[in-house]
Design a protein around this motif. Structure first.
Motif, mmCIF file in Angstrom:
data_model
loop_
_atom_site.group_PDB
_atom_site.id
_atom_site.type_symbol
_atom_site.label_atom_id
_atom_site.label_comp_id
_atom_site.label_asym_id
_atom_site.label_seq_id
_atom_site.Cartn_x
_atom_site.Cartn_y
_atom_site.Cartn_z
ATOM 1 N N GLY A 1 0.799 -1.239 0.000
ATOM 2 C CA GLY A 1 0.000 0.000 0.000
ATOM 3 C C GLY A 1 0.825 1.278 0.000
ATOM 4 O O GLY A 1 0.267 2.368 0.103
ATOM 5 N N LEU A 2 2.138 1.176 -0.083
ATOM 6 C CA LEU A 2 2.990 2.371 -0.078
ATOM 7 C C LEU A 2 3.768 2.489 -1.396
ATOM 8 O O LEU A 2 4.138 1.485 -1.987
ATOM 9 N N GLY A 3 4.020 3.734 -1.806
ATOM 10 C CA GLY A 3 4.873 3.941 -2.982
ATOM 11 C C GLY A 3 4.118 4.333 -4.233
ATOM 12 O O GLY A 3 4.666 4.329 -5.331
ATOM 13 N N LYS A 4 2.856 4.710 -4.057
ATOM 14 C CA LYS A 4 2.099 5.197 -5.190
ATOM 15 C C LYS A 4 1.291 6.401 -4.759
ATOM 16 O O LYS A 4 0.501 6.263 -3.821
ATOM 17 N N ALA B 1 12.855 -0.989 9.460
ATOM 18 C CA ALA B 1 12.857 -1.316 8.026
ATOM 19 C C ALA B 1 14.298 -1.403 7.503
ATOM 20 O O ALA B 1 14.657 -2.335 6.771
ATOM 21 N N VAL B 2 15.131 -0.436 7.908
ATOM 22 C CA VAL B 2 16.535 -0.454 7.456
ATOM 23 C C VAL B 2 17.244 -1.691 8.015
ATOM 24 O O VAL B 2 17.963 -2.400 7.295
ATOM 25 N N VAL B 3 17.027 -1.955 9.296
ATOM 26 C CA VAL B 3 17.655 -3.120 9.934
ATOM 27 C C VAL B 3 17.269 -4.404 9.182
ATOM 28 O O VAL B 3 18.119 -5.241 8.882
ATOM 29 N N GLU B 4 15.998 -4.536 8.861
ATOM 30 C CA GLU B 4 15.541 -5.748 8.159
ATOM 31 C C GLU B 4 16.247 -5.917 6.823
ATOM 32 O O GLU B 4 16.652 -7.029 6.456
ATOM 33 N N GLN B 5 16.363 -4.829 6.087
ATOM 34 C CA GLN B 5 16.980 -4.936 4.761
ATOM 35 C C GLN B 5 18.468 -5.270 4.858
ATOM 36 O O GLN B 5 18.985 -6.090 4.111
ATOM 37 N N ILE B 6 19.150 -4.632 5.808
ATOM 38 C CA ILE B 6 20.586 -4.890 5.939
ATOM 39 C C ILE B 6 20.809 -6.317 6.445
ATOM 40 O O ILE B 6 21.709 -7.026 5.966
ATOM 41 N N THR B 7 19.967 -6.754 7.367
ATOM 42 C CA THR B 7 20.074 -8.130 7.864
ATOM 43 C C THR B 7 19.863 -9.105 6.710
ATOM 44 O O THR B 7 20.574 -10.107 6.578
ATOM 45 N N GLY B 8 18.892 -8.772 5.854
ATOM 46 C CA GLY B 8 18.611 -9.627 4.690
ATOM 47 C C GLY B 8 19.805 -9.735 3.751
ATOM 48 O O GLY B 8 19.945 -10.713 3.020
ATOM 49 N N LEU B 9 20.671 -8.723 3.773
ATOM 50 C CA LEU B 9 21.861 -8.754 2.910
ATOM 51 C C LEU B 9 23.043 -9.424 3.612
ATOM 52 O O LEU B 9 24.128 -9.531 3.049
ATOM 53 N N GLY C 1 12.715 -2.884 -0.981
ATOM 54 C CA GLY C 1 12.676 -3.665 0.254
ATOM 55 C C GLY C 1 12.306 -2.797 1.447
ATOM 56 O O GLY C 1 11.537 -3.201 2.320
ATOM 57 N N LEU C 2 12.846 -1.586 1.482
ATOM 58 C CA LEU C 2 12.537 -0.670 2.588
ATOM 59 C C LEU C 2 11.056 -0.319 2.615
ATOM 60 O O LEU C 2 10.418 -0.339 3.659
ATOM 61 N N VAL C 3 10.515 0.001 1.443
ATOM 62 C CA VAL C 3 9.093 0.360 1.366
ATOM 63 C C VAL C 3 8.252 -0.831 1.826
ATOM 64 O O VAL C 3 7.288 -0.682 2.588
ATOM 65 N N ASP C 4 8.647 -2.018 1.407
ATOM 66 C CA ASP C 4 7.933 -3.231 1.795
ATOM 67 C C ASP C 4 7.959 -3.422 3.320
ATOM 68 O O ASP C 4 6.930 -3.680 3.942
#
Ligand code: BT5
Length: 264
Positions: free
Chosen positions: A15-18, A97-105, A183-186
Motif C-alpha cells: 500500500g505504499l509507494g504510489k 525497516a533499514v535493519v531488516e533490509q541490511i540483515t537480509g543482505l 525492500g525498505l518500502v515493503d
C-alpha cells in the motif's frame, strides 16, 4: 541515477509507494513531501532523490546525501491508517525497516535509540520523522530515511560527529539501490499496522544497540548516564542508573552516545 521505470513497475508495496516522485536533486525529500502532503497527496506517497542539497537531521543538524550513491526517501503517512503512539514509534518503524533490509543482505544492524541505524558501531542510516497537526488533530506524518549505500555516500570524518559506514562496506559487495529501496518500502508497509503492538516493540527491543552498556543521553534538561536495559511500552528507553534505579527516557530532543565514544 535510480531507475523510475523499475520503481514504478514494482510499486506500490504493502500500500505504499504510489504515487512515486523521483528527483535528481532536491533540498530535502522531507520538505518536498511536506509540501505535497499539504496539497493533499495521499497516504503512501513516496518522494525519492538521488541527491539532497539541504538534507536534514534532527534538531537542526545536517544529513549529507551524496549523488549516485545513497538513498534519500520520504513517505507520507496519514492518520486514518493507525500510526501508533506518536513520532517515536514511526521513527522506530523506519529504523526497523533499514535493519531488516541490511540483515537480509547478511550484515547485523542495530538501532541506536532513537533514530540511527548502526552496523559494527558505525552509522549507516538515519531517520527523521516530522508531523503536522491542524487544530490539535494529526494531519500527516512524514517518514524520512537516509541510507548510505555505496562507498561514495560516506561523508568525510570532518563532516560528521559519529563514525559512519555504508551498506556495501558491511555486506562485502555492491548492493542495488532500487532493490534496497523496494525492500525498505515493503518493510515499512509490513510493520505499519503493528506500530505500538508487542511484536513491533519486541523487534525494536531485539535490535537495540548498546544493550547492557553505559550510555549518555543528552536532553535539553541535562545529561543522564545509565546502562541500557531495553525499550519500554510507548517506545521510551529504559536505563539503569548507578544506584540501580530504573528510569525511562522519552523520545524527543535527545541524543545518545556510548560513554566510551568521546565525540559529541
Ligand atoms: C539523522 O539525524 O540521522 C536523520 C537523518 C534523516 C535523513 C533523511 S534523508 C531523507 C529525509 N530528508 C531529509 O532531509 N532528511 C531525511 P541525526 O541523528 O540528527 O544525525 C545527524 C548527524 O549525522 C549529523 O550531525 C552528522 O554528524 C551525521 N551525518 C550526516 N550525514 C551523514 C551520513 N550520510 N552518514 C552518516 N552520518 C551522517
Amino acid at each position: 541515477m535510480l531507475s523510475l521505470k523499475r520503481l514504478e513497475a514494482n510499486l506500490p508495496r504493502q500500500g505504499l509507494g504510489k504515487p512515486i516522485y523521483l528527483y535528481e536533486k532536491v533540498t530535502s525529500t522531507n520538505d518536498v513531501a511536506i509540501e505535497m502532503a499539504k496539497k493533499l497527496s495521499p497516504h503512501g506517497t513516496l518522494v525519492v532523490a538521488d541527491r539532497q542539497t539541504e538534507g536534514r537531521g534532527r534538531a537542526g543538524r545536517k544529513w549529507l546525501t551524496l549523488p549516485g550513491s545513497a538513498l534519500a526517501l520520504s513517505i507520507i503517512l496519514r492518520p486514518e491508517y493507525s500510526l501508533g503512539n506518536g513520532l517515536g514509534e514511526v521513527t522506530a518503524l523506519g529504523a526497523i525497516a533499514v535493519v531488516e533490509q541490511i540483515t537480509g543482505l547478511g550484515a547485523e544492524a542495530s538501532i541506536k535509540w532513537p533514530n540511527d541505524v548502526l552496523v559494527r558501531g558505525r552509522k549507516v542510516a538515519g531517520v527523521l520523522v516530522e508531523g503536522s497537526w491542524v487544530g490539535g488533530e494529526l494531519d500527516f506524518i512524514i517518514l524520512g530515511i537516509g541510507v548510505n549505500v555505496h562507498q561514495a555516500s560516506v561523508p568525510d570524518d570532518s563532516q560528521i560527529d559519529f563514525p559512519a559506514t555504508c551498506v556495501d562496506a558491511e555486506v562485502g559487495r555492491e548492493s542495488d539501490r532500487v532493490d534496497l529501496l523496494l525492500g525498505l518500502v515493503d518493510s515499512v508497509g509490513r510493520w505499519l499496522p503493528y506500530l505500538g503492538e508487542d511484536p513491533f516493540l519486541l523487534k525494536w527491543d531485539q535490535h537495540l544497540a548498546f544493550r547492557g552498556q553505559e550510555v549518555i543521553v543528552e536532553q535539553p534538561s541535562g545529561e543522564i548516564v545509565g546502562k541500557v536495559l531495553g525499550i519500554a511500552a510507548g517506545g521510551s528507553l529504559r536505563l539503569e542508573g548507578k544506584n540501580g534505579e530504573v528510569r525511562s527516557v522519552d523520545f524527543g530532543a535527545v541524543r545518545l552516545r556510548p560513554v566510551d565514544i568521546h565525540s559529541k
